[in-house]
Scaffold this motif. Structure first.
Motif, mmCIF file in Angstrom:
data_model
loop_
_atom_site.group_PDB
_atom_site.id
_atom_site.type_symbol
_atom_site.label_atom_id
_atom_site.label_comp_id
_atom_site.label_asym_id
_atom_site.label_seq_id
_atom_site.Cartn_x
_atom_site.Cartn_y
_atom_site.Cartn_z
ATOM 1 N N ALA A 536 63.730 -11.464 -30.830
ATOM 2 C CA ALA A 536 62.770 -11.095 -29.800
ATOM 3 C C ALA A 536 61.680 -12.152 -29.709
ATOM 4 N N VAL A 537 61.143 -12.347 -28.535
ATOM 5 C CA VAL A 537 60.073 -13.304 -28.321
ATOM 6 C C VAL A 537 58.883 -12.566 -27.740
ATOM 7 N N ILE A 538 57.720 -12.741 -28.360
ATOM 8 C CA ILE A 538 56.542 -12.002 -27.921
ATOM 9 C C ILE A 538 55.295 -12.779 -28.324
ATOM 10 N N HIS A 539 54.215 -12.546 -27.598
ATOM 11 C CA HIS A 539 52.951 -13.220 -27.880
ATOM 12 C C HIS A 539 52.097 -12.342 -28.782
ATOM 13 N N PRO A 540 51.299 -12.938 -29.691
ATOM 14 C CA PRO A 540 50.473 -12.141 -30.612
ATOM 15 C C PRO A 540 49.504 -11.185 -29.923
ATOM 16 N N ILE A 541 49.042 -11.503 -28.713
ATOM 17 C CA ILE A 541 48.030 -10.632 -28.115
ATOM 18 C C ILE A 541 48.596 -9.245 -27.822
ATOM 19 N N PHE A 542 49.923 -9.158 -27.576
ATOM 20 C CA PHE A 542 50.495 -7.853 -27.324
ATOM 21 C C PHE A 542 50.498 -7.007 -28.588
ATOM 22 N N LYS A 543 50.697 -7.659 -29.714
ATOM 23 C CA LYS A 543 50.648 -6.941 -30.987
ATOM 24 C C LYS A 543 49.230 -6.459 -31.274
ATOM 25 N N ILE A 544 48.231 -7.268 -30.915
ATOM 26 C CA ILE A 544 46.834 -6.872 -31.103
ATOM 27 C C ILE A 544 46.515 -5.650 -30.243
ATOM 28 N N LEU A 545 46.931 -5.680 -28.972
ATOM 29 C CA LEU A 545 46.702 -4.555 -28.082
ATOM 30 C C LEU A 545 47.391 -3.290 -28.596
ATOM 31 N N GLN A 546 48.623 -3.460 -29.097
ATOM 32 C CA GLN A 546 49.364 -2.309 -29.607
ATOM 33 C C GLN A 546 48.729 -1.756 -30.875
ATOM 34 N N ASN A 547 48.170 -2.626 -31.713
ATOM 35 C CA ASN A 547 47.461 -2.155 -32.913
ATOM 36 C C ASN A 547 46.236 -1.332 -32.527
ATOM 37 N N VAL A 591 55.147 -4.905 -37.486
ATOM 38 C CA VAL A 591 56.172 -3.909 -37.233
ATOM 39 C C VAL A 591 57.495 -4.601 -36.971
ATOM 40 N N THR A 592 57.456 -5.617 -36.125
ATOM 41 C CA THR A 592 58.675 -6.308 -35.729
ATOM 42 C C THR A 592 58.801 -7.674 -36.390
ATOM 43 N N PHE A 593 57.684 -8.246 -36.827
ATOM 44 C CA PHE A 593 57.693 -9.642 -37.242
ATOM 45 C C PHE A 593 57.307 -9.786 -38.708
ATOM 46 N N GLU A 594 58.038 -9.141 -39.591
ATOM 47 C CA GLU A 594 57.654 -9.080 -40.997
ATOM 48 C C GLU A 594 57.718 -10.443 -41.678
ATOM 49 N N GLU A 595 58.642 -11.323 -41.227
ATOM 50 C CA GLU A 595 58.839 -12.565 -41.944
ATOM 51 C C GLU A 595 57.923 -13.685 -41.458
ATOM 52 N N ASN A 596 57.182 -13.469 -40.360
ATOM 53 C CA ASN A 596 56.394 -14.531 -39.766
ATOM 54 C C ASN A 596 54.949 -14.426 -40.209
ATOM 55 N N ASN A 597 54.574 -15.132 -41.246
ATOM 56 C CA ASN A 597 53.223 -15.062 -41.790
ATOM 57 C C ASN A 597 52.200 -15.638 -40.827
ATOM 58 N N GLU A 598 52.564 -16.688 -40.100
ATOM 59 C CA GLU A 598 51.637 -17.301 -39.155
ATOM 60 C C GLU A 598 51.268 -16.328 -38.050
ATOM 61 N N PHE A 599 52.258 -15.565 -37.613
ATOM 62 C CA PHE A 599 52.014 -14.550 -36.583
ATOM 63 C C PHE A 599 50.990 -13.539 -37.066
ATOM 64 N N ASN A 600 51.178 -13.045 -38.295
ATOM 65 C CA ASN A 600 50.256 -12.053 -38.854
ATOM 66 C C ASN A 600 48.875 -12.635 -39.103
ATOM 67 N N THR A 601 48.820 -13.900 -39.476
ATOM 68 C CA THR A 601 47.528 -14.542 -39.729
ATOM 69 C C THR A 601 46.688 -14.611 -38.465
ATOM 70 N N ILE A 602 47.340 -14.927 -37.357
ATOM 71 C CA ILE A 602 46.632 -14.982 -36.068
ATOM 72 C C ILE A 602 46.056 -13.618 -35.721
ATOM 73 N N ILE A 603 46.883 -12.579 -35.898
ATOM 74 C CA ILE A 603 46.451 -11.221 -35.559
ATOM 75 C C ILE A 603 45.302 -10.785 -36.456
ATOM 76 N N THR A 604 45.454 -11.010 -37.765
ATOM 77 C CA THR A 604 44.421 -10.585 -38.714
ATOM 78 C C THR A 604 43.098 -11.283 -38.444
ATOM 79 N N ALA A 605 43.146 -12.586 -38.169
ATOM 80 C CA ALA A 605 41.921 -13.341 -37.906
ATOM 81 C C ALA A 605 41.211 -12.821 -36.665
ATOM 82 N N PHE A 606 41.986 -12.516 -35.641
ATOM 83 C CA PHE A 606 41.368 -11.999 -34.407
ATOM 84 C C PHE A 606 40.760 -10.627 -34.646
ATOM 85 N N GLN A 607 41.461 -9.756 -35.351
ATOM 86 C CA GLN A 607 40.954 -8.408 -35.590
ATOM 87 C C GLN A 607 39.701 -8.418 -36.452
ATOM 88 N N GLN A 608 39.590 -9.380 -37.339
ATOM 89 C CA GLN A 608 38.380 -9.474 -38.158
ATOM 90 C C GLN A 608 37.203 -9.991 -37.344
#
Length: 617
Positions: A536-547, A591-608
């Motif tokens: 699947a291909v998705i942008h981090p901002i959608f994950k932020i909105l879904q969180n 939820v969908t991107f467990e193996e992608n640490n860079e993806f999670n880092t972007i999300i975590t940094a924005f949420q903080q």
């Protein structure tokens, strides 16, 4: 509140009804919120999002759930409190109420009542029946006050306290809407400064006015508690609540508002106020009473619909069938509830019921039919013509101008929502242009009030509701399809928000946080490339909105802990006022991107950096 276009994957597989929120109510009850959000991620990962192109049609369905949970529920109907840390001091409340009662002198009280009758009639005339009776009751109030001062605490009946609370509800309404200049003609600020131990002010400011308004509101509610309304139900409870709902009460105390609505519904049914059909055997007094009953009922349904949320599980507005879909229902009964006297309250309900009926069409797994949206648009135009004709017949006064403004604001806001449905579900060629047009119309109505020194009209609480939805949607749309005219419109709305009265309170500041967060997502959209995981291909901002959606839906539907050692879990109705802390923000980013640490880092940094917790804390 609109839904996504299709049922979620879980409901489709199990062949059960889906309300199509993200996450949907069925998945929340079964504890499958993550699976539900993951299925929405798969939808978002299709089509133009993969190629980072401007295909807004594939993205907008996510906004419907985001608007519902973040703007409608998080901003307008949620307040963070802690049952473990809040202090309850009834004696202190009684002392504060006594101070405000002693502060308000008899002559000033009649001046406040006169002002409200001359300027705020549309907000409460329907609730009190005979306006002249208020002056009689105010005189009786001062008789009781003098007896209290001369002989000490007297024995007041529940009816006395009801009338005291109703009178103070009118005072509170006046303090909320009147300008500081007008209040300075009636009340002196020095005693308040002494009581609050602040620097003496000889001129009223908006901040001091808000403090006094909050004091009057507290006095009114404390007096209402003294009626013991749970044991001694009375129609005046409905009247008091309907008056106070025109202030910031629903934003400041959503749980109290919901409880008062439920109690008002119970009282309405108890006294059979919904039976207002006129008969030939009715005398004049009964006929007038039934007209008042109908106004109270339709205003209650109007309020009930606007306050609808997962935290309010009991409603009454659903008892009135659709304005344009179920007319045949009334034919079988030989009467039509919509063909009664066209009062202001009836017109308000008719307008807002179209909004409700449109949302009903989203209950199925199919998008709403074009003919249904067209029918709503036609019915709204008919109502608009009726309003124009009625307004031409009325003598121009502050009351009639206020009434006209409220009706125009409701009509334009529902038209705006209709065009948004055209855009989301059918991408019609002119829907965006019409959306821009009605946004400008609403802005124009508010600016006219400012230019004509009717700024008090802009304090009507529904204004914040529609402005937050407009600027939220336009800012979200601007992320994926930037347009200069939309950017200018957003700037105009921001400027307009800065002119909103201080009396609207902290909700305006919270709205600013939401807009800042969306604008920051726009920057993220331009800077970050899409990522791929598990096909699947998705942008981090959608994950932020879904969180964000998952966060609010989780705590709105949280069941309280009853047994020690048992974990809290979702699936029940919350109170609308919840305790939130940093620990409660621990939502799994992956939820969908467990193996992608860079993806999670972007999300975590924005949420903080842009903590969604600040919106309600």
């Amino acid at each position: 509140m609109e839904r996504r276009k299709q049922a979620c994957h879980n409901c489709t597989i199990r062949k059960v009804k889906c309300d199509r929120f993200i996450p949907c109510g069925t998945c929340i009850k079964r504890g499958q919120e993550k699976d539900c959000i993951e299925s929405s991620s798969e939808v978002l990962s299709q089509g133009a999002i993969i190629t980072h192109k401007d295909d807004v049609a594939n993205i907008l369905p996510l906004w419907q759930s985001y608007e519902h949970w973040i703007v409608n529920i998080g901003l307008l109907k949620t307040k963070s409190i802690s049952l473990q840390h809040e202090k309850v001091n009834l004696e202190q409340d009684l002392n504060a109420a006594e101070f405000w009662m002693n502060y308000l002198r008899e002559e000033a009280s009649f001046d406040l009542l006169n002002y409200s009758i001359e300027n705020l009639g549309p907000l409460y005339f329907s609730s009190v029946g005979d306006i002249n009776d208020l002056f009689v009751r105010l005189e009786q109030y001062w008789v009781r006050r003098r007896d209290h001062e001369n002989e000490g605490e007297g024995s007041c009946t529940p009816d006395d306290y009801y009338w005291d609370s109703l009178i103070w509800a009118v005072f509170t309404l006046t303090l909320y809407y009147a300008s500081p200049e007008k209040i300075s003609e009636i009340l002196k600020p020095e005693p308040i400064c002494d009581w609050l131990n602040i620097e003496k002010q000889h001129v009223w400011s908006e901040t001091l006015q808000m403090t006094v308004y909050q004091g009057f509101l507290k006095c009114c509610l404390t007096t209402l508690v003294r009626t013991n309304y749970l044991m001694y139900p009375n129609v005046k409870l409905i009247q008091i609540f309907q008056i106070l709902y025109n202030t910031t009460l629903p934003y400041d105390s959503p749980a109290l508002t919901n409880n008062l609505i439920v109690q008002s519904i119970q009282t309405t049914k108890m006294f059979n106020l919904t039976n207002f059909r006129l008969y030939t055997t009715d005398d004049t007094a009964m006929g007038i009473s039934k007209q008042i009953f109908s106004k109270i009922w339709y205003k209650l349904c109007f309020i009930d619909y606007l306050q609808a949320s997962p935290s309010k599980c009991i409603d009454c507005h659903t008892e009135i069938p659709s304005l344009f879909q179920f007319a045949s229902v009334y034919a079988s009964y030989g009467s039509n509830v919509y063909q009664t006297y066209e009062s202001f309250e009836m017109m308000c309900w008719k307008i807002i019921s179209i909004d409700r009926d449109l949302e009903k069409t989203s209950d199925s797994t199919q998008r709403p039919l074009m003919k249904t949206i067209d029918a709503a648009k036609r019915e709204l135009e008919i109502l608009n013509e009726i309003i124009k004709k009625d307004m031409k017949k009325k003598e121009k006064s502050t009351n009639s101008l206020f009434e006209e403004f409220i009706l125009k604001m409701l009509v334009n806001s529902v038209k705006w929502k209709i065009e948004k449905m055209y855009l989301i579900y059918y991408q019609t060629s002119n829907s965006m242009e019409m959306l821009v047009y009605y946004t400008k119309e609403i802005i124009r109505l508010l600016v006219i009030n400012v230019n004509n020194e009717r700024l008090s009209f802009n304090k009507f609480p529904y204004i914040l509701n529609i402005i937050s939805r407009m600027i939220g949607f336009l800012t979200f749309h601007q992320i994926f399809e930037p347009r200069p005219d939309i950017a200018q419109l957003i700037d105009d709305l921001k400027e307009l928000i800065t002119t909103l009265p201080v009396m609207l309170g902290n909700s305006v500041n919270k709205l600013g946080l939401i807009i800042t967060r969306l604008e920051s997502l726009s920057v993220l959209w331009d800077r970050i490339q899409v990522v791929e995981s598990k096909g699947a291909v998705i942008h981090p901002i959608f994950k932020i909105l879904q969180n964000d959606i998952l966060f609010f839906s989780k705590f709105t539907n949280k069941i309280p802990l009853l047994i020690r050692g048992m974990n809290d879990f979702g699936g029940g109705a919350g109170s609308g006022e919840i305790e939130l802390d940093e620990g409660s923000m621990q939502i799994e980013n992956d939820v969908t991107f467990e193996e992608n640490n860079e993806f999670n880092t972007i999300i975590t940094a924005f949420q903080q950096e842009h903590n969604i917790l600040e919106i309600i804390s």
